[in-house]
Scaffold this active site. Structure first.
Site, mmCIF file in Angstrom:
data_model
loop_
_atom_site.group_PDB
_atom_site.id
_atom_site.type_symbol
_atom_site.label_atom_id
_atom_site.label_comp_id
_atom_site.label_asym_id
_atom_site.label_seq_id
_atom_site.Cartn_x
_atom_site.Cartn_y
_atom_site.Cartn_z
ATOM 1 N N LYS A 1 0.822 -1.215 0.000
ATOM 2 C CA LYS A 1 0.000 0.000 0.000
ATOM 3 C C LYS A 1 0.861 1.273 0.000
ATOM 4 C CE LYS A 1 -3.259 -2.797 -0.253
ATOM 5 N NZ LYS A 1 -4.099 -3.506 0.670
HETATM 6 C C1 LIG Z 1 -5.098 -4.681 0.843
HETATM 7 C C2 LIG Z 1 -6.549 -4.529 0.872
HETATM 8 C C3 LIG Z 1 -7.312 -4.887 2.007
HETATM 9 C C4 LIG Z 1 -6.731 -5.609 3.176
HETATM 10 O O1 LIG Z 1 -5.661 -4.962 3.768
HETATM 11 P P1 LIG Z 1 -4.786 -5.754 4.858
HETATM 12 O O2 LIG Z 1 -4.140 -4.668 5.644
HETATM 13 O O3 LIG Z 1 -3.806 -6.572 4.078
HETATM 14 O O4 LIG Z 1 -5.703 -6.588 5.650
HETATM 15 C C5 LIG Z 1 -8.660 -4.615 1.998
HETATM 16 N N1 LIG Z 1 -9.251 -4.043 0.934
HETATM 17 C C6 LIG Z 1 -8.563 -3.704 -0.182
HETATM 18 C C7 LIG Z 1 -9.268 -3.052 -1.309
HETATM 19 C C8 LIG Z 1 -7.192 -3.964 -0.238
HETATM 20 O O5 LIG Z 1 -6.508 -3.665 -1.357
#
Ligand SMILES: *Cc1c(COP(=O)(O)O)cnc(C)c1O
Length: 390
Positions: free
Chosen positions: A186
């Site tokens: 992210k």
């Molecule tokens: C990465 C992601 C998540 C989950 O994030 P985590 O921190 O890995 O649990 C949820 N929704 C979307 C759209 C994502 O890209």
């Protein structure tokens, strides 16, 4: 042709020396689980999101799950969301015994189509969960209108949207509840982790989030681990164990300081891609830019390969050229569990399926150099035009 020796990853976190020093400092401090650094991280996040309350979790998935519980979603309820998302968004709805009610996307923005949300509402609908796909904010005003009219809660899956703005307001600084992810892929990371943002006055929701985050124990984590703590505790409901550690927060604090500059870099690279592919509309489409004012976090750069039969060979071609690409995302309603459990099938959401068959995310991250990006651009063009190169 530019030669790039190293593999060009689709995404990659940028960790500086200050961050590494801070992690070592925390490691040596003797307190590495949830403690003062997590408190500081939550405080800084709160400032970043305009003073709203922020609670860190072990992941965005855990935060989304707890947020749904906080607004009372349970067995037999329905939650409206998009099929063009990561599995986590829909999984947490299903985990609570609720039904994920998908609404088709706008094929241009790849976000949920707000004009199709209201017809999907029933007497069982409890919440709407929009996803700001790739960092492009969903058109939220019509969503909030529907929610207000029907007394629904809005939980934004803002996993891609740290630093994104909708109509000049930062995602996370307004609305009901937002959930951000700090997974390494992210825009900012804490190795693993995420946070839930909500109004400071939303005390009931905060209480439920707190309980779900830590064993259903009715006392703040700080009290439980402070030197003054008596060690006694009471359990008022079954809860999970999804707190963030100080080790993770130590990374997050530094990433938060850098995130706006990192996003600026992402946007600059995204603009270069847009320019470079602008003449390729016979072969690839890019995420469209809506006319409401916004800031895109530049989380992903998706390309839609118009002739979907070319997508696999395109991805092979990129990988053979040492370029990381991913098919983010396959529409969730067509996964085995969602077909079997909820009866979803091909043809239910034609726009999501159209995009899902064609989409490919190409490299976009803070440490991508312009030379490496030029090589990515040349490779994309070479695939579609051969050595004529367009
Ligand atoms: C990465 C992601 C998540 C989950 O994030 P985590 O921190 O890995 O649990 C949820 N929704 C979307 C759209 C994502 O890209």
């Amino acid at each position: 042709m530019q030669k790039v020796d190293e593999f060009i990853a689709m995404a990659k976190p940028l960790i500086d020396d200050d961050t590494i020093e801070e992690v070592v400092r925390v490691l040596k401090s003797g307190w590495i689980a949830t403690g003062p650094v997590t408190r500081e991280f939550e405080k800084k996040l709160s400032e970043y999101f305009g003073g709203r309350t922020v609670m860190c979790f072990s992941s965005a998935t855990a935060g989304l799950h707890a947020a749904l519980m906080a607004v009372g979603v349970g067995s037999g309820d329905e939650v409206i969301t998009t099929p063009m998302t990561f599995a986590a968004t829909a999984n947490v709805i299903a985990m609570l015994g609720a039904r994920p009610v998908f609404v088709d996307i706008d094929p241009g923005t790849i976000n949920i189509d707000p004009s199709k949300v209201e017809v999907a509402c029933t007497s069982k609908t409890k919440a709407i969960m929009p996803v700001h796909y790739a960092g492009l904010p969903v058109d939220m005003d019509p969503i909030f209108d529907i929610a207000a009219r029907r007394n629904l809660r809005v939980i934004e899956d803002a996993a891609h949207a740290t630093g994104s703005c909708y109509k000049n307001q930062k995602i996370g600084s307004f609305g009901d509840i937002q959930v951000f992810s700090f997974h390494p892929i992210k825009n900012m990371t804490s190795a693993e982790g995420g946070c839930v943002v909500l109004d400071s006055g939303a005390k009931n929701e905060q209480k439920i989030l707190e309980l779900q985050r830590f064993h259903g124990i009715d006392r703040s984590i700080w009290d439980r681990f402070s030197a003054k703590s008596s060690g006694f505790y009471d359990v008022v409901c079954p809860g999970f164990k999804s707190n963030m550690s100080d080790l993770q927060s130590a990374i997050g604090v530094h990433q938060l300081d850098a995130v706006d500059a990192m996003n600026e870099r992402r946007r600059k690279l995204a603009d270069r891609y847009r320019l470079a592919f602008a003449d390729m509309f016979d072969h690839v489409h890019m995420q469209s830019v809506p006319d409401y004012s916004f800031v895109h976090s530049g989380h992903l750069f998706p390309l839609c390969v118009l002739d979907w039969t070319q997508r696999e060979t395109f991805m092979e071609f990129m990988k053979n050229s040492s370029i990381g690409v991913t098919p983010y995302y396959a529409p969730v309603h067509l996964f085995t569990y969602y077909r079997r459990t909820f009866g979803y099938t091909e043809g239910d959401f034609p726009h999501a399926e159209y995009v899902g068959k064609r989409i490919v995310s190409i490299p976009l991250h803070t440490s991508l150099t312009e030379d490496a990006q030029d090589y990515v651009i040349e490779t994309v063009r070479r695939f579609f035009y051969g050595n004529k190169n367009g």
